[in-house]
Design an enzyme around this catalytic site. Structure first.
Site, PDB file in Angstrom:
ATOM      1  N   GLU A   1     -11.292 -27.867 -46.696  1.00 26.51           N
ATOM      2  CA  GLU A   1     -10.234 -26.924 -47.095  1.00 26.51           C
ATOM      3  C   GLU A   1      -9.188 -26.741 -45.999  1.00 26.51           C
ATOM      4  OE1 GLU A   1     -10.876 -23.705 -49.639  1.00 26.51           O
ATOM      5  OE2 GLU A   1     -12.909 -24.283 -50.173  1.00 26.51           O
TER       6      GLU A   1
ATOM      7  N   PRO B   1      -9.520 -41.356 -51.001  1.00 26.52           N
ATOM      8  CA  PRO B   1      -9.974 -42.222 -49.910  1.00 26.52           C
ATOM      9  C   PRO B   1      -8.936 -42.391 -48.802  1.00 26.52           C
ATOM     10  CG  PRO B   1     -10.630 -43.164 -52.008  1.00 26.52           C
ATOM     11  CD  PRO B   1      -9.763 -41.983 -52.324  1.00 26.52           C
TER      12      PRO B   1
ATOM     13  N   ILE C   1     -30.479 -22.657 -26.704  1.00 28.16           N
ATOM     14  CA  ILE C   1     -31.483 -21.615 -26.478  1.00 28.16           C
ATOM     15  C   ILE C   1     -32.866 -22.078 -26.928  1.00 28.16           C
ATOM     16  CG2 ILE C   1     -32.230 -19.317 -27.255  1.00 28.16           C
ATOM     17  CD1 ILE C   1     -29.180 -18.586 -27.297  1.00 28.16           C
TER      18      ILE C   1
ATOM     19  N   THR D   1      -8.696 -34.466 -52.548  1.00 32.55           N
ATOM     20  CA  THR D   1      -8.817 -35.487 -51.511  1.00 32.55           C
ATOM     21  C   THR D   1      -9.064 -36.872 -52.110  1.00 32.55           C
ATOM     22  OG1 THR D   1      -9.704 -33.844 -49.981  1.00 32.55           O
ATOM     23  CG2 THR D   1     -10.114 -36.152 -49.446  1.00 32.55           C
TER      24      THR D   1
ATOM     25  N   ARG E   1     -40.572 -16.977 -27.161  1.00 30.54           N
ATOM     26  CA  ARG E   1     -40.785 -18.116 -26.260  1.00 30.54           C
ATOM     27  C   ARG E   1     -40.889 -17.627 -24.822  1.00 30.54           C
ATOM     28  NH1 ARG E   1     -41.888 -22.305 -23.658  1.00 30.54           N
ATOM     29  NH2 ARG E   1     -40.727 -24.269 -23.817  1.00 30.54           N
TER      30      ARG E   1
ATOM     31  N   GLY F   1     -10.599 -31.770 -57.576  1.00 31.11           N
ATOM     32  CA  GLY F   1     -10.292 -33.076 -57.001  1.00 31.11           C
ATOM     33  C   GLY F   1      -8.916 -33.171 -56.390  1.00 31.11           C
TER      34      GLY F   1
ATOM     35  N   GLU G   1      -6.750 -28.480 -37.299  1.00 33.50           N
ATOM     36  CA  GLU G   1      -5.389 -28.857 -36.905  1.00 33.50           C
ATOM     37  C   GLU G   1      -4.367 -28.382 -37.942  1.00 33.50           C
ATOM     38  OE1 GLU G   1      -8.338 -30.815 -34.736  1.00 33.50           O
ATOM     39  OE2 GLU G   1      -8.068 -30.926 -36.913  1.00 33.50           O
TER      40      GLU G   1
ATOM     41  N   THR H   1      -8.253 -28.920 -42.177  1.00 29.59           N
ATOM     42  CA  THR H   1      -8.849 -29.052 -40.850  1.00 29.59           C
ATOM     43  C   THR H   1      -8.337 -27.975 -39.900  1.00 29.59           C
ATOM     44  OG1 THR H   1      -7.070 -30.506 -40.099  1.00 29.59           O
ATOM     45  CG2 THR H   1      -8.969 -31.566 -41.154  1.00 29.59           C
TER      46      THR H   1
END
Length: 380
Positions: free
Chosen positions: A363, A128, A337, A126, A268, A124, A367, A365
């Site tokens: 884990e 809100p 595809i 993260t 296909r 735990g 950025e 972003t």
């Protein structure tokens, strides 16, 4: 440099592949549709030793090297991203934090059951209102004698409602910001500790996600992990290794998109021939294969550095960044595809397309990965 896995790793991956084809592939669609956590299958993974991959044998684990763990995660992700996320987070977050920074008493109390899959681990961090910005954490732990009292909440916690053992980060010295955070072990059923499952996710729908709520939860000091106010420093080291497994998970999802696309394109037909004959689609598949091979090499480089005990923070960030974004591109090509069929749940590429987006978020972003890489470049 070795580009081929050794015999032991090849046998391990083959075993995981056989298991996934037999026990995962036939059911993953239903798990996703129902947002159902596959408890029985996860328990089987525990019996195979895949829930204690980084745990020493004396604590009941398999004691695999990071490179082998990455291969296992990739193979599971090829068949089901949600299950791979469960295995990656169980091994790499909660378990790893206790194993690497917990006391001998904590390790012996919790790790054997975790490694065997008798108990699931969750982690735990993260909240809100606090994700990448750890300094914005609001969950607090106040010392009262030989105990700590926790108040606050955590959000988007993997294994949050099905877990049994939780590593929770809490502010113990608010004036120190992220340098005033401490980690604690909580167990399901503690008074004041509740879990609320979250549903309606875009992807990874059979991976359990929940909110954790702490209301005057009393935690004994012996459940503290590491030094007081040192939890976030330890967390950064946990995330470094976790980014290797998320990179491997990304490669597995991208590989699934590529392999499914190759199979579909051969069968296909349009304009009198298999669509695999069309140059535009061949170029898509060539790009997918090239980027995924590059991603895998980055993941394996970071894993080998980790196993060698050398610094790998930047390399793990590069692996996670490139692999996750390459896998997103591969998934998009896979849907293209498949055409209209790719936009339906009938084909696996639709689920991959939804699942893979989390890899650019969880884990750290994309950025944040770029910030980590740039910071090391400028430091050098």
């Amino acid at each position: 440099m070795e580009f081929e896995p050794n015999d032991s790793d090849q046998k391990l991956v083959a075993m995981v592949r056989d298991f996934c084809v037999r026990e995962v592939k036939p059911h993953a669609f239903e798990w996703d549709r129902e947002e159902r956590f596959p408890r029985d299958t996860v328990a089987q993974l525990g019996e195979l030793g895949l829930l204690g991959m980084a745990v020493p044998e004396e604590l009941g684990g398999s004691h695999l090297e990071t490179i082998a763990i990455a291969m296992v995660i990739e193979e599971i992700a090829r068949w089901d991203g949600s299950l791979a996320l469960t295995v990656a987070s169980h091994n790499g977050l909660g378990t790893s934090h206790i194993l690497r920074f917990g006391s001998d008493e904590l390790r012996h109390r919790f790790i054997p059951d975790i490694a065997a899959g008798r108990k699931l681990a969750a982690w735990g961090l993260t909240e809100p209102g606090s994700g990448s910005d750890a300094a914005g954490m609001r969950t607090s732990a106040v010392r009262r004698g030989s105990k700590w009292v926790l108040n606050g909440s955590k959000m988007f916690i993997t294994q949050g409602s099905v877990g049994d053992v939780f590593v929770v980060l809490a502010v113990t010295s608010a004036e120190k910001r992220q340098k005033g955070i401490t980690a604690f072990v909580l167990e399901r059923g503690m008074k004041g500790f509740s879990q609320r499952p979250l549903h309606g996710k875009l992807g990874m729908r059979s991976s359990d996600t929940a909110e954790l709520i702490f209301e005057d939860v009393s935690v004994p000091d012996e459940n503290r992990i590491g030094e007081v106010d040192h939890g976030f420093v330890d967390t950064l080291r946990i995330l470094d290794k976790g980014r290797i497994t998320i990179g491997a998970l990304s490669v597995g999802l991208g590989r699934g998109a590529l392999e499914e696309s190759i199979s579909y394109a051969k069968e296909r037909k349009a304009f009198g021939k298999a669509i695999a004959e069309f140059q535009a689609l061949r170029w898509m598949m060539a790009d997918m294969a090239t980027e995924l091979d590059a991603a895998r090499l980055l993941v394996h480089r970071a894993a080998l550095l980790c196993d060698a005990g050398r610094p790998y923070t930047s390399e793990a960030a590069m692996a996670k960044l490139f692999a996750s974004e390459a896998a997103c591109r591969a998934a998009a090509h896979g849907v293209q595809i498949h055409g209209g069929y790719g936009f339906t749940r009938e084909f696996l590429v639709e689920r991959i397309y939804r699942d893979v987006k989390l890899c650019t978020i969880g884990e750290g972003t994309s950025e944040i990965q770029r910030l980590v890489i740039a910071r090391d470049l400028l430091k050098a």
